[in-house]
Design a protein around this motif. Sequence first.
Motif, PDB file in Angstrom:
ATOM      1  N   VAL A 215      -8.594 -71.164  20.008  1.00 43.72           N
ATOM      2  CA  VAL A 215      -7.453 -71.457  19.608  1.00 43.72           C
ATOM      3  C   VAL A 215      -7.342 -72.751  18.837  1.00 43.72           C
ATOM      4  CG1 VAL A 215      -6.710 -72.841  21.725  1.00 43.72           C
ATOM      5  CG2 VAL A 215      -4.908 -71.369  20.351  1.00 43.72           C
ATOM      6  N   GLN A 216      -6.593 -73.112  17.852  1.00 38.84           N
ATOM      7  CA  GLN A 216      -6.515 -74.228  17.154  1.00 38.84           C
ATOM      8  C   GLN A 216      -5.120 -74.978  17.727  1.00 38.84           C
ATOM      9  OE1 GLN A 216      -5.476 -74.711  12.840  1.00 38.84           O
ATOM     10  NE2 GLN A 216      -7.432 -75.812  12.768  1.00 38.84           N
ATOM     11  N   MET A 217      -5.199 -76.105  18.082  1.00 39.83           N
ATOM     12  CA  MET A 217      -4.376 -77.052  18.718  1.00 39.83           C
ATOM     13  C   MET A 217      -3.201 -77.515  17.436  1.00 39.83           C
ATOM     14  SD  MET A 217      -6.031 -79.152  21.842  1.00 39.83           S
ATOM     15  CE  MET A 217      -4.303 -79.365  22.805  1.00 39.83           C
ATOM     16  N   GLU A 218      -2.147 -78.164  17.815  1.00 40.43           N
ATOM     17  CA  GLU A 218      -1.106 -78.667  16.844  1.00 40.43           C
ATOM     18  C   GLU A 218      -1.854 -80.025  16.241  1.00 40.43           C
ATOM     19  OE1 GLU A 218       2.553 -79.514  18.141  1.00 40.43           O
ATOM     20  OE2 GLU A 218       2.870 -77.559  18.902  1.00 40.43           O
ATOM     21  N   ASN A 219      -2.786 -80.725  16.743  1.00 42.17           N
ATOM     22  CA  ASN A 219      -3.495 -81.613  16.225  1.00 42.17           C
ATOM     23  C   ASN A 219      -4.646 -81.629  15.352  1.00 42.17           C
ATOM     24  OD1 ASN A 219      -5.433 -81.349  18.212  1.00 42.17           O
ATOM     25  ND2 ASN A 219      -5.049 -83.097  19.403  1.00 42.17           N
ATOM     26  N   GLY A 220      -5.017 -80.191  15.107  1.00 41.58           N
ATOM     27  CA  GLY A 220      -6.139 -79.718  14.390  1.00 41.58           C
ATOM     28  C   GLY A 220      -7.247 -79.416  15.299  1.00 41.58           C
ATOM     29  N   HIS A 221      -7.438 -79.832  16.606  1.00 41.14           N
ATOM     30  CA  HIS A 221      -8.506 -79.521  17.402  1.00 41.14           C
ATOM     31  C   HIS A 221      -8.796 -77.926  17.466  1.00 41.14           C
ATOM     32  CE1 HIS A 221      -8.433 -83.784  19.165  1.00 41.14           C
ATOM     33  NE2 HIS A 221      -9.198 -83.767  18.126  1.00 41.14           N
ATOM     34  N   LEU A 222     -10.070 -77.651  17.125  1.00 40.90           N
ATOM     35  CA  LEU A 222     -10.130 -76.235  17.536  1.00 40.90           C
ATOM     36  C   LEU A 222     -11.099 -76.079  18.895  1.00 40.90           C
ATOM     37  CD1 LEU A 222     -10.360 -73.364  16.460  1.00 40.90           C
ATOM     38  CD2 LEU A 222     -12.680 -74.051  15.575  1.00 40.90           C
ATOM     39  N   ILE A 223     -10.503 -75.009  19.931  1.00 43.37           N
ATOM     40  CA  ILE A 223     -10.876 -75.120  21.162  1.00 43.37           C
ATOM     41  C   ILE A 223     -11.824 -73.863  21.265  1.00 43.37           C
ATOM     42  CG2 ILE A 223     -10.338 -75.351  23.805  1.00 43.37           C
ATOM     43  CD1 ILE A 223      -9.903 -77.808  22.222  1.00 43.37           C
ATOM     44  N   LEU A 224     -12.758 -73.594  22.016  1.00 46.50           N
ATOM     45  CA  LEU A 224     -13.541 -72.466  22.232  1.00 46.50           C
ATOM     46  C   LEU A 224     -13.788 -72.332  23.463  1.00 46.50           C
ATOM     47  CD1 LEU A 224     -15.154 -69.970  21.026  1.00 46.50           C
ATOM     48  CD2 LEU A 224     -17.126 -71.497  20.991  1.00 46.50           C
ATOM     49  N   VAL A 225     -13.752 -71.212  23.938  1.00 48.59           N
ATOM     50  CA  VAL A 225     -13.964 -70.935  25.463  1.00 48.59           C
ATOM     51  C   VAL A 225     -14.874 -69.653  25.574  1.00 48.59           C
ATOM     52  CG1 VAL A 225     -13.116 -70.542  27.905  1.00 48.59           C
ATOM     53  CG2 VAL A 225     -11.527 -71.420  26.209  1.00 48.59           C
ATOM     54  N   CYS A 226     -16.080 -69.891  26.477  1.00 51.40           N
ATOM     55  CA  CYS A 226     -17.178 -68.926  26.201  1.00 51.40           C
ATOM     56  C   CYS A 226     -18.063 -69.241  27.368  1.00 51.40           C
ATOM     57  CB  CYS A 226     -18.028 -69.110  24.753  1.00 51.40           C
ATOM     58  SG  CYS A 226     -18.789 -70.366  24.749  1.00 51.40           S
ATOM     59  N   ASN A 227     -19.062 -68.194  27.586  1.00 59.07           N
ATOM     60  CA  ASN A 227     -20.349 -68.471  28.106  1.00 59.07           C
ATOM     61  C   ASN A 227     -21.472 -69.130  27.314  1.00 59.07           C
ATOM     62  OD1 ASN A 227     -19.146 -65.458  29.596  1.00 59.07           O
ATOM     63  ND2 ASN A 227     -19.324 -67.467  30.760  1.00 59.07           N
ATOM     64  N   PRO A 228     -21.712 -70.312  27.179  1.00 56.19           N
ATOM     65  CA  PRO A 228     -22.888 -70.738  26.297  1.00 56.19           C
ATOM     66  C   PRO A 228     -24.379 -70.470  26.567  1.00 56.19           C
ATOM     67  CG  PRO A 228     -22.099 -72.443  27.779  1.00 56.19           C
ATOM     68  CD  PRO A 228     -21.312 -71.412  28.299  1.00 56.19           C
ATOM     69  N   ILE A 229     -24.520 -69.105  26.654  1.00 56.30           N
ATOM     70  CA  ILE A 229     -25.946 -68.529  27.110  1.00 56.30           C
ATOM     71  C   ILE A 229     -26.310 -67.839  25.917  1.00 56.30           C
ATOM     72  CG2 ILE A 229     -27.234 -67.414  28.601  1.00 56.30           C
ATOM     73  CD1 ILE A 229     -25.866 -69.883  30.011  1.00 56.30           C
ATOM     74  N   GLY A 230     -27.552 -68.450  25.102  1.00 66.66           N
ATOM     75  CA  GLY A 230     -27.940 -67.702  24.087  1.00 66.66           C
ATOM     76  C   GLY A 230     -28.884 -66.776  24.524  1.00 66.66           C
ATOM     77  N   LEU A 231     -28.669 -65.655  24.981  1.00 64.71           N
ATOM     78  CA  LEU A 231     -29.584 -64.772  25.284  1.00 64.71           C
ATOM     79  C   LEU A 231     -28.588 -63.275  25.151  1.00 64.71           C
ATOM     80  CD1 LEU A 231     -32.332 -63.471  26.420  1.00 64.71           C
ATOM     81  CD2 LEU A 231     -31.147 -63.970  28.760  1.00 64.71           C
ATOM     82  N   ASN A 232     -28.960 -62.168  24.615  1.00 64.59           N
ATOM     83  CA  ASN A 232     -28.176 -60.881  24.615  1.00 64.59           C
ATOM     84  C   ASN A 232     -28.161 -60.464  26.274  1.00 64.59           C
ATOM     85  OD1 ASN A 232     -27.070 -58.687  23.685  1.00 64.59           O
ATOM     86  ND2 ASN A 232     -29.102 -57.459  23.421  1.00 64.59           N
ATOM     87  N   TRP A 233     -26.984 -60.065  26.465  1.00 64.59           N
ATOM     88  CA  TRP A 233     -26.708 -59.799  27.922  1.00 64.59           C
ATOM     89  C   TRP A 233     -26.932 -60.609  28.914  1.00 64.59           C
ATOM     90  CZ3 TRP A 233     -23.001 -56.447  27.155  1.00 64.59           C
ATOM     91  CH2 TRP A 233     -23.191 -55.505  26.212  1.00 64.59           C
ATOM     92  N   GLY A 234     -27.011 -61.805  28.426  1.00 64.25           N
ATOM     93  CA  GLY A 234     -27.289 -63.105  29.378  1.00 64.25           C
ATOM     94  C   GLY A 234     -26.357 -63.298  30.481  1.00 64.25           C
ATOM     95  N   ALA A 235     -26.672 -64.311  31.229  1.00 61.23           N
ATOM     96  CA  ALA A 235     -25.511 -64.720  32.245  1.00 61.23           C
ATOM     97  C   ALA A 235     -24.250 -64.862  31.963  1.00 61.23           C
ATOM     98  CB  ALA A 235     -26.003 -65.785  33.109  1.00 61.23           C
ATOM     99  N   ARG A 236     -23.049 -64.305  32.514  1.00 61.50           N
ATOM    100  CA  ARG A 236     -21.763 -64.683  32.364  1.00 61.50           C
ATOM    101  C   ARG A 236     -21.415 -66.126  33.195  1.00 61.50           C
ATOM    102  NH1 ARG A 236     -18.598 -59.070  31.024  1.00 61.50           N
ATOM    103  NH2 ARG A 236     -20.012 -58.570  29.273  1.00 61.50           N
ATOM    104  N   THR A 237     -22.208 -67.011  33.232  1.00 62.52           N
ATOM    105  CA  THR A 237     -21.620 -68.108  33.899  1.00 62.52           C
ATOM    106  C   THR A 237     -22.588 -69.201  33.210  1.00 62.52           C
ATOM    107  OG1 THR A 237     -21.707 -69.246  35.957  1.00 62.52           O
ATOM    108  CG2 THR A 237     -23.247 -67.844  35.898  1.00 62.52           C
ATOM    109  N   PRO A 238     -22.272 -70.572  32.991  1.00 61.14           N
ATOM    110  CA  PRO A 238     -20.982 -70.914  33.339  1.00 61.14           C
ATOM    111  C   PRO A 238     -19.874 -70.629  32.373  1.00 61.14           C
ATOM    112  CG  PRO A 238     -22.138 -72.780  32.098  1.00 61.14           C
ATOM    113  CD  PRO A 238     -23.073 -71.560  32.513  1.00 61.14           C
ATOM    114  N   LEU A 239     -18.578 -70.692  32.742  1.00 62.24           N
ATOM    115  CA  LEU A 239     -17.510 -70.420  31.609  1.00 62.24           C
ATOM    116  C   LEU A 239     -17.075 -71.999  31.183  1.00 62.24           C
ATOM    117  CD1 LEU A 239     -15.700 -68.642  30.076  1.00 62.24           C
ATOM    118  CD2 LEU A 239     -14.172 -68.739  31.952  1.00 62.24           C
TER     119      LEU A 239
END
Length: 322
Positions: free
Chosen positions: A240-264
Motif C-alpha cells: 500500500v502507498q501511504m499519503e506521504n508517499g511511503h510504499l509499504i510491503l508485507v510479505c514473507n521475505p524468503i527467497g525459495l519457491n514454496w519456502g517457509a511462511r515465516t517470518p511475516l
Amino acid sequence: MFKLIQNGFIFDDPIPVPECHASTILKTGKDRFVAAWFGGTKEANPDVMIWSSVYRNGKWSAPRCLTAEEGIQHWNPVLFRLDNKRIRLYYKLGYPIAQWKTMMLESTDEGETWTYLGEMVPGDVSGGRGPVKNKAIRTQNGRILAPGSTEELPWRPFVDVSDDNGETWTKCDIPLTGPHAQDFNLIQPSLWESAPGKIHAFIRSNRGRIYRSDSEDNGSSWCNAYCTELPNNNAGLDCVQMENGHLILVCNPIGLNWGARTPLSVLLSDDNGATFTKVLDLVTEDNDGEFSYPAIIADQNHLYITYTWRRKKICFAELEEC
C-alpha cells in the motif's frame, strides 16, 4: 519510525471452523473496520465458506458466515468500497482453482449485512476475473483497477479495469515473455499508483523473487514483468502507498519457491519500490509455523494489516508512523 499499536486475533477460542485463510480488511469509519476470510474444515474442501467480522467499540464481533452456496469451495474474499453507501465483497467460487468464478456480495450498512449479487462477469469461463487476493485500487482519474490472475498452467497475472464504477470490466494482461517463460508462474498482483496514470504491480512468483510490472496509461497496458531483488516464497504479499508517499510491503521475505511462511515482515520504500528497509517483523517463529497472506490498508499515518495465523485464526495489526 513505526510503532506497533496492536497485533492480536480477530477471534479467539472457540474457533468457528478448523481452518481459515486469505483475509481482507476495509476501514469503514473512525475506529471501525470490516474483515473477511475463507474458512472450513480444510482449504479446498466443499464446506469452505466466506466468513466476516466487524470491529466497533474496540472489539471484533463474533465471526459469521456470509455465503449460502453450500457444498462448493469458496476462496479469497476481497473488500472494496464503491462509494459512500456501497461496499463490495468479491470472492472466488468453484473447483479446481483454474476453473473458479468470481462472485459478489454488497453491503449498504458498512458490512453489517450483505446482499448476494451473483457473478462479477456473467458467463466468464476464463478462470476468474477481478481481484484474486489483493484489494482493488481507485486511480486518481476515478478508474478502478482490480489485480487478478489465472492458475491454468502457466499462472498468469492481469488487471481488470472498470471506468463505470465496477459495472463492467476489461481484462488487461500483464505480459511475460522470454526464454523458458512457460516455466514461470506469476499470480496475485498488488497495485499502487505513484503519480497520475503511473501504476505499478508487485507479483507473487515461483522464482524465489517478487516480480514487477509498470503501466504508464492508468493500467490499460503493462510492461513485460521483470524480476526484482525482493525475496518471495511463492506465497501471498500485499502493498500500500501511504499519503506521504511511503510504499509499504508485507510479505514473507524468503527467497525459495514454496519456502517457509515465516517470518511475516513489514518493509518500507521511499523510492517507489526500488529499495526497501525492514520496519519490523509481525511474527518471527520457526519453520513449523505459517504466518501468511497479509492484507494491508493505510489511513493517514496508520497502517492496518490482517494475516493468517497457523491456518487457525486471523490476526489484525495496527502500526503508526511517528
